[in-house]
Motif scaffolding. Structure first.
Motif, PDB file in Angstrom:
ATOM      1  N   GLY A 532       0.795  -1.213   0.000  1.00 36.55           N
ATOM      2  CA  GLY A 532       0.000   0.000   0.000  1.00 36.55           C
ATOM      3  C   GLY A 532       0.830   1.266   0.000  1.00 36.55           C
ATOM      4  O   GLY A 532       2.019   1.264   0.342  1.00 36.55           O
ATOM      5  N   GLN A 533       0.140   2.361  -0.390  1.00 35.36           N
ATOM      6  CA  GLN A 533       0.746   3.689  -0.391  1.00 35.36           C
ATOM      7  C   GLN A 533      -0.202   4.668   0.319  1.00 35.36           C
ATOM      8  O   GLN A 533      -1.413   4.612   0.133  1.00 35.36           O
ATOM      9  CB  GLN A 533       1.005   4.177  -1.815  1.00 35.36           C
ATOM     10  CG  GLN A 533       2.041   3.365  -2.584  1.00 35.36           C
ATOM     11  CD  GLN A 533       2.292   3.933  -3.967  1.00 35.36           C
ATOM     12  OE1 GLN A 533       1.698   4.942  -4.335  1.00 35.36           O
ATOM     13  NE2 GLN A 533       3.160   3.271  -4.733  1.00 35.36           N
ATOM     14  N   VAL A 534       0.396   5.557   1.118  1.00 34.99           N
ATOM     15  CA  VAL A 534      -0.377   6.546   1.867  1.00 34.99           C
ATOM     16  C   VAL A 534       0.123   7.936   1.491  1.00 34.99           C
ATOM     17  O   VAL A 534       1.316   8.221   1.645  1.00 34.99           O
ATOM     18  CB  VAL A 534      -0.276   6.330   3.384  1.00 34.99           C
ATOM     19  CG1 VAL A 534      -1.078   7.398   4.120  1.00 34.99           C
ATOM     20  CG2 VAL A 534      -0.764   4.938   3.774  1.00 34.99           C
ATOM     21  N   GLU A 535      -0.810   8.769   1.005  1.00 40.10           N
ATOM     22  CA  GLU A 535      -0.483  10.159   0.640  1.00 40.10           C
ATOM     23  C   GLU A 535      -1.083  11.074   1.708  1.00 40.10           C
ATOM     24  O   GLU A 535      -2.289  11.032   1.980  1.00 40.10           O
ATOM     25  CB  GLU A 535      -1.073  10.494  -0.723  1.00 40.10           C
ATOM     26  CG  GLU A 535      -0.819  11.932  -1.152  1.00 40.10           C
ATOM     27  CD  GLU A 535      -1.491  12.266  -2.473  1.00 40.10           C
ATOM     28  OE1 GLU A 535      -1.540  13.470  -2.815  1.00 40.10           O
ATOM     29  OE2 GLU A 535      -2.005  11.339  -3.142  1.00 40.10           O
ATOM     30  N   PRO A 570      -3.504  -1.198  -1.888  1.00 39.34           N
ATOM     31  CA  PRO A 570      -4.250  -0.110  -1.235  1.00 39.34           C
ATOM     32  C   PRO A 570      -3.641   1.258  -1.541  1.00 39.34           C
ATOM     33  O   PRO A 570      -2.421   1.404  -1.576  1.00 39.34           O
ATOM     34  CB  PRO A 570      -4.145  -0.440   0.248  1.00 39.34           C
ATOM     35  CG  PRO A 570      -3.798  -1.889   0.306  1.00 39.34           C
ATOM     36  CD  PRO A 570      -2.969  -2.162  -0.905  1.00 39.34           C
ATOM     37  N   ARG A 571      -4.521   2.235  -1.775  1.00 44.52           N
ATOM     38  CA  ARG A 571      -4.112   3.618  -1.969  1.00 44.52           C
ATOM     39  C   ARG A 571      -4.943   4.476  -0.985  1.00 44.52           C
ATOM     40  O   ARG A 571      -6.173   4.460  -1.019  1.00 44.52           O
ATOM     41  CB  ARG A 571      -4.361   4.098  -3.389  1.00 44.52           C
ATOM     42  CG  ARG A 571      -3.533   3.344  -4.428  1.00 44.52           C
ATOM     43  CD  ARG A 571      -2.031   3.697  -4.285  1.00 44.52           C
ATOM     44  NE  ARG A 571      -1.234   3.023  -5.299  1.00 44.52           N
ATOM     45  CZ  ARG A 571      -0.638   1.863  -5.137  1.00 44.52           C
ATOM     46  NH1 ARG A 571      -0.771   1.242  -3.969  1.00 44.52           N
ATOM     47  NH2 ARG A 571       0.065   1.316  -6.099  1.00 44.52           N
ATOM     48  N   ARG A 573      -5.427   8.357   0.941  1.00 48.96           N
ATOM     49  CA  ARG A 573      -5.085   9.784   0.897  1.00 48.96           C
ATOM     50  C   ARG A 573      -5.740  10.477   2.094  1.00 48.96           C
ATOM     51  O   ARG A 573      -6.949  10.414   2.298  1.00 48.96           O
ATOM     52  CB  ARG A 573      -5.578  10.436  -0.391  1.00 48.96           C
ATOM     53  CG  ARG A 573      -5.148  11.895  -0.526  1.00 48.96           C
ATOM     54  CD  ARG A 573      -5.577  12.478  -1.857  1.00 48.96           C
ATOM     55  NE  ARG A 573      -5.044  13.818  -2.034  1.00 48.96           N
ATOM     56  CZ  ARG A 573      -5.562  14.929  -1.511  1.00 48.96           C
ATOM     57  NH1 ARG A 573      -6.654  14.837  -0.785  1.00 48.96           N
ATOM     58  NH2 ARG A 573      -4.995  16.096  -1.719  1.00 48.96           N
ATOM     59  N   ASP A 589      -9.895   5.961   0.458  1.00 51.10           N
ATOM     60  CA  ASP A 589      -9.137   4.765   0.071  1.00 51.10           C
ATOM     61  C   ASP A 589      -9.847   4.089  -1.084  1.00 51.10           C
ATOM     62  O   ASP A 589     -10.968   4.450  -1.435  1.00 51.10           O
ATOM     63  CB  ASP A 589      -8.966   3.821   1.266  1.00 51.10           C
ATOM     64  CG  ASP A 589     -10.280   3.247   1.762  1.00 51.10           C
ATOM     65  OD1 ASP A 589     -11.048   2.730   0.934  1.00 51.10           O
ATOM     66  OD2 ASP A 589     -10.556   3.308   2.979  1.00 51.10           O
ATOM     67  N   ASN A 590      -9.173   3.099  -1.669  1.00 48.48           N
ATOM     68  CA  ASN A 590      -9.730   2.359  -2.806  1.00 48.48           C
ATOM     69  C   ASN A 590     -10.078   0.934  -2.418  1.00 48.48           C
ATOM     70  O   ASN A 590     -10.029   0.017  -3.246  1.00 48.48           O
ATOM     71  CB  ASN A 590      -8.756   2.356  -3.979  1.00 48.48           C
ATOM     72  CG  ASN A 590      -7.442   1.659  -3.619  1.00 48.48           C
ATOM     73  OD1 ASN A 590      -7.166   1.429  -2.427  1.00 48.48           O
ATOM     74  ND2 ASN A 590      -6.632   1.301  -4.624  1.00 48.48           N
TER      75      ASN A 590
END
Length: 680
Positions: A532-535, A570-571, A573, A589-590
C-alpha cells in the motif's frame, strides 16, 4: 305741469337700504311682472297692476293719463273712492302699486295704512307739502310721498319705480329674516351675532339653552352674564381677531365657543362639549388603568416569591380597583386588620375553607386554586355585590403570578440543595470510575494470565507431540492457539476503551504532520505486506491528546490498508482543510468500501461486517475512533465516495471544548442485529 318735489326718506328707511343693499339684484323682478311678448316678435313689456284710491275724479283721470303714457309697461288700473271700498278690493286681489290719496271721505291715508297694512308698494299723494304728514306716511308703511300740485309723469314714474323697488327689498329682507330665524331655530348649536360693543344682535334658542339664560334676547350685552367674565371668551371677543374658548357653565356643562369676525361685529358658535370631555375623561381613565395593569403585570412577572405577589396586589388595588385588596396565602394566619367586629362573618367564612367566590361582610372573597390545590384567597373590600370591570383581570394576573411564584420557590429550594447533591454524586461517580479503572486493569491481568498458560502449554504440546498427532489433532491445536491470541487481543482492545476514561496525558499543541509520520512508521510492516501507499497532505497543529490521536490514525489508516480489494494495492489519501473555526479531515481509500445502510453501524462497538476468516479484528477500532473525536468536540461519519472505496470524514474544532478532553461523552452502544456482510 307741477315741478316734482320728492320728500326725503327717514333715517329708518335709509338704514334699511344700507342693510339690504345686497338684495338690489332682485329689484328688477320686484318692480313689475313680465308680460308676454307682443305678437309678431315685438319688444317685451312689463305688467303692472295699479290701484288708485282717490275721491277726486279729476285727480284720478290725471293719474290714469300719466300711467298709460309709460313706455314698456302694460298697466292695469283699478279705482276706489273710499278707504273701505279699497280694503274690500285688497281682500280679493293685491295690486303691485297703490296710489293713495291722503284725505279720503271715510278715513285718512294714514289710517288706511294702519288698518289695512297692504302687502304692496304704496305712494301717498296729498294736496299740501307737509313734512310731518310725509314722515307719518312713511312710518305707516308707505314707500314714498308726493304733492299733487307738483306732480308730473316723470315724477310719478320715478316715485312708482322707487316704491316698487323699496317694497321688493323689504319683502326680500323679511323673507331673509324669516329664513334666518328658521335656520337658527333648526341649528342645535348656539349661534350669536354680536355688534362691535358685544351687544347681541340676534341669537337662536339653542344659544339661550346652552348659556342657561332663557331671558337672553337681542339688544342685551352678552357679558351681562357674569359667569362668562371668568372664562377666556371676553378676551377673545375684545381681541376681535377670532379664536376659541372653553366655557364651564354654572350648571356644570362644558361649552366650546368659536368666534369669527364679521362685518360690523362678530359671530359666536357654541356647542355642548360635555359628552366629548366625558368620553376623553373615561378614555384617560381607561388608559391609566391599562397602564396600571401593564405595570402590575410587569411587577408580577418579576416577582420571585408569593410574598412579592402579595405586596404587589396590596399596592396596586387602590389605584386600579379603587378599593383595598388582601391576598391570603395558604396556611398563613389571618391578618390582624380583620379582627374588627364587622369582619366576624368574613373570618368564619375563611376558616370554613371557601370553595367559590362570595360576598361576605363587605368583602368579595375569591378562592384561587391550581390543579385542585389552593394557592391563595383574594379579598376585595367595598366593591358592591359584584366586582368592578377590572377585577377579573386583576384576579387572573394574581392567580398566574401565584402559580409561577410557587414553582419558582420550589425550583429555588431544589437549587439550594443542588450543589450538595451534585458534590455527593460527583464523589460517588469518581469512586465508581476508580473502581471501574481498577477492575479493567485487574480483569485484564487476571484474564490474560490463564490465556498465556493455555497458549504456552498448547504450543509445548504442539512442539513435543506434534509429530505423533494426526492432521485433525494438529488442527485443534491451531484453533486453541488462535483463540487464545484473539482473546488476548480482545482484552487489549477493551483495556484501550477503558483507558479513555482514565486521567491520561494532558492535551498539548501537537503537529499532526509529525504524529502521522510516526503512525506510518508503526504501520510500515503492513504497508510492505499489502504493497500500500499513503499520501498525506498538509495537516494542522492542534491542542489534543497525542496518545489518543496516535491510536485514532493507527486505526483509520490501518483499516484502509487492511480492508483492500483482492489483487489491488491499497491507496490511501489523508487531507485537512480549515472551515470557519474547525478543521475538516478527509480519508479516502480504494478498498472494499462500506454500503450506505451500514455507514452508522460500523461505529458501534463489537459490530463487524465480515467474518474473521475474511478480515481480522474485533469491531472495536472505529468505535474507539468515534469516542476520541467526540471527546475532542468533533464528529465523525462516512459518505458514499464518488468511485470505489471508502470516504471517511471527521471535524475537529480549532480550540478544544471547555469540558475535560480526557473525559469524553460516550454514546451508548445501540443494539443491532448480528448481520454478516460479504462483498461480492
Amino acid at each position: 305741469m307741477l315741478r316734482a318735489g320728492r320728500q326725503q326718506l327717514p333715517d329708518q328707511t335709509r338704514e334699511l337700504h344700507a342693510v339690504h343693499r345686497s338684495a338690489a339684484p332682485h329689484a328688477g323682478l320686484l318692480a313689475g311682472r313680465r308680460a308676454a311678448p307682443e305678437p309678431g316678435g315685438g319688444r317685451v313689456t312689463r305688467a303692472l297692476h295699479v290701484l288708485v284710491v282717490d275721491d277726486s275724479p279729476e285727480d284720478t283721470a290725471t293719474y290714469l293719463r300719466y300711467l298709460r303714457s309709460w313706455p314698456d309697461w302694460q298697466v292695469t288700473i283699478s279705482q276706489a273712492s273710499l278707504g273701505e271700498e279699497a280694503a274690500g278690493m285688497l281682500r280679493g286681489t293685491v295690486p303691485d302699486l297703490i296710489l293713495l290719496d291722503y284725505q279720503l271721505p271715510d278715513m285718512t291715508g294714514i289710517e288706511f295704512l294702519q288698518e289695512v297694512r297692504p302687502d304692496c308698494a304704496v305712494v301717498v299723494l296729498t294736496g299740501v307739502g307737509d313734512e310731518e304728514i310725509a314722515v307719518q306716511a312713511m312710518r305707516a308703511g308707505a314707500q314714498d310721498y308726493l304733492v299733487k300740485g307738483r306732480l308730473t309723469p316723470d315724477t310719478l314714474r320715478r316715485s312708482a319705480l322707487s316704491a316698487l323697488n323699496t317694497h321688493g327689498l323689504s319683502r326680500a329682507l323679511e323673507k331673509a329674516r324669516t329664513q334666518q330665524a328658521a335656520l337658527l331655530r333648526s341649528i342645535t348649536d348656539g349661534v350669536l351675532l354680536l355688534d362691535a360693543p358685544l351687544t347681541i344682535m340676534n341669537l337662536n334658542p339653542a344659544a339661550r339653552q346652552l348659556l342657561g339664560a332663557d331671558d337672553l334676547s337681542a339688544g342685551t350685552p352678552l357679558l351681562r352674564l357674569d359667569w362668562l367674565n371668568g372664562t377666556a371668551l371676553p378676551d377673545v371677543l375684545r381681541g376681535g381677531a377670532g379664536g376659541s374658548a372653553d366655557l364651564l357653565t354654572p350648571q356644570g356643562r362644558w361649552l366650546h365657543a368659536r368666534v369669527f369676525p364679521a362685518e360690523g361685529g362678530q359671530t359666536v358658535y357654541l356647542y355642548d362639549d360635555t359628552a366629548r370631555r366625558e368620553i376623553e375623561t373615561r378614555e384617560r381613565e381607561h388608559a391609566r388603568q391599562l397602564n396600571g395593569l401593564y405595570a402590575l403585570a410587569a411587577t408580577l412577572n418579576a416577582a420571585r416569591t408569593r410574598r412579592e405577589v402579595q405586596r404587589a396586589a396590596r399596592d396596586a388595588a387602590p389605584d386600579l380597583l379603587n378599593t383595598d385588596a388582601l391576598l391570603l396565602l395558604p396556611g398563613e394566619p389571618l391578618p390582624e386588620s380583620l379582627s374588627a367586629p364587622q369582619d366576624a362573618a368574613l373570618l368564619g367564612h375563611l376558616r370554613g375553607t371557601p370553595g367559590s367566590a362570595a360576598q361576605v361582610g363587605g368583602w368579595h372573597v375569591t378562592p384561587l386554586t391550581h390543579d385542585g390545590d389552593s394557592v391563595g384567597t383574594l379579598l376585595l373590600r367595598g366593591t358592591g355585590n359584584t366586582p368592578g370591570p377590572l377585577s377579573p383581570t386583576f384576579t387572573q394576573l394574581l392567580h398566574t403570578a401565584l402559580v409561577r411564584a410557587a414553582l419558582l420557590e420550589r425550583v429555588q429550594r431544589y437549587r439550594d440543595t443542588l450543589e450538595e447533591r451534585v458534590l455527593g454524586r460527583t464523589a460517588a461517580l469518581e469512586r465508581s470510575n476508580r473502581d471501574l479503572e481498577q477492575f479493567a486493569h485487574v480483569a485484564s491481568h487476571d484474564l490474560k494470565e490463564p490465556l498465556r498458560t493455555i497458549g504456552s502449554f498448547t504450543q509445548l504440546l504442539q512442539g513435543r507431540y506434534g509429530p505423533h498427532l494426526d492432521a485433525r489433532a494438529q488442527r485443534y491445536m491451531e484453533i486453541i492457539v488462535d483463540g487464545a491470541q484473539r482473546m488476548s487481543t480482545l482484552i487489549d482492545d477493551v483495556l484501550a476503551i477503558s483507558r479513555l476514561h482514565a486521567r491520561a496525558t494532558p492535551p498539548t499543541r501537537t503537529d499532526l504532520n509529525v504524529l502521522v509520520r510516526d503512525v506510518l512508521t508503526q504501520l510500515q510492516a503492513l504497508l510492505d505486506e499489502t504493497g500500500g501507499q499513503v499520501e498525506v497532505g498538509p495537516l494542522p497543529t492542534l491542542t489534543l491528546n497525542p496518545t489518543q490521536f496516535t491510536q485514532l490514525f493507527l486505526n483509520l489508516i490501518g483499516n484502509a490498508l487492511k480492508f483492500g480489494r483482492p489483487g489491488v494495492p491499497p491507496r490511501v489519501r489523508l487531507s485537512a482543510a480549515q472551515v470557519g473555526n474547525s478543521w475538516h479531515f478527509t480519508l479516502l481509500d480504494n478498498g472494499i468500501g462500506v454500503p450506505a445502510e451500514y455507514a452508522e453501524r460500523v461505529f458501534v462497538i463489537f459490530q463487524r461486517l465480515h467474518t474473521r476468516d475474511q478480515y481480522a479484528g474485533n469491531g472495536i477500532g472505529l468505535a474507539l475512533c468515534r469516542r476520541i473525536v467526540e471527546a475532542r468536540g468533533g464528529r465523525i461519519w462516512l459518505e458514499p465516495p464518488p468511485g470505489e472505496g471508502t470516504e471517511l470524514h471527521f471535524i475537529l474544532p480549532e480550540q478544544p471544548p471547555h469540558a475535560d478532553p480526557d473525559l469524553p461523552s460516550v454514546t451508548p452502544p445501540q443494539p443491532l442485529p448480528d448481520v454478516s456482510y460479504r462483498p461480492d
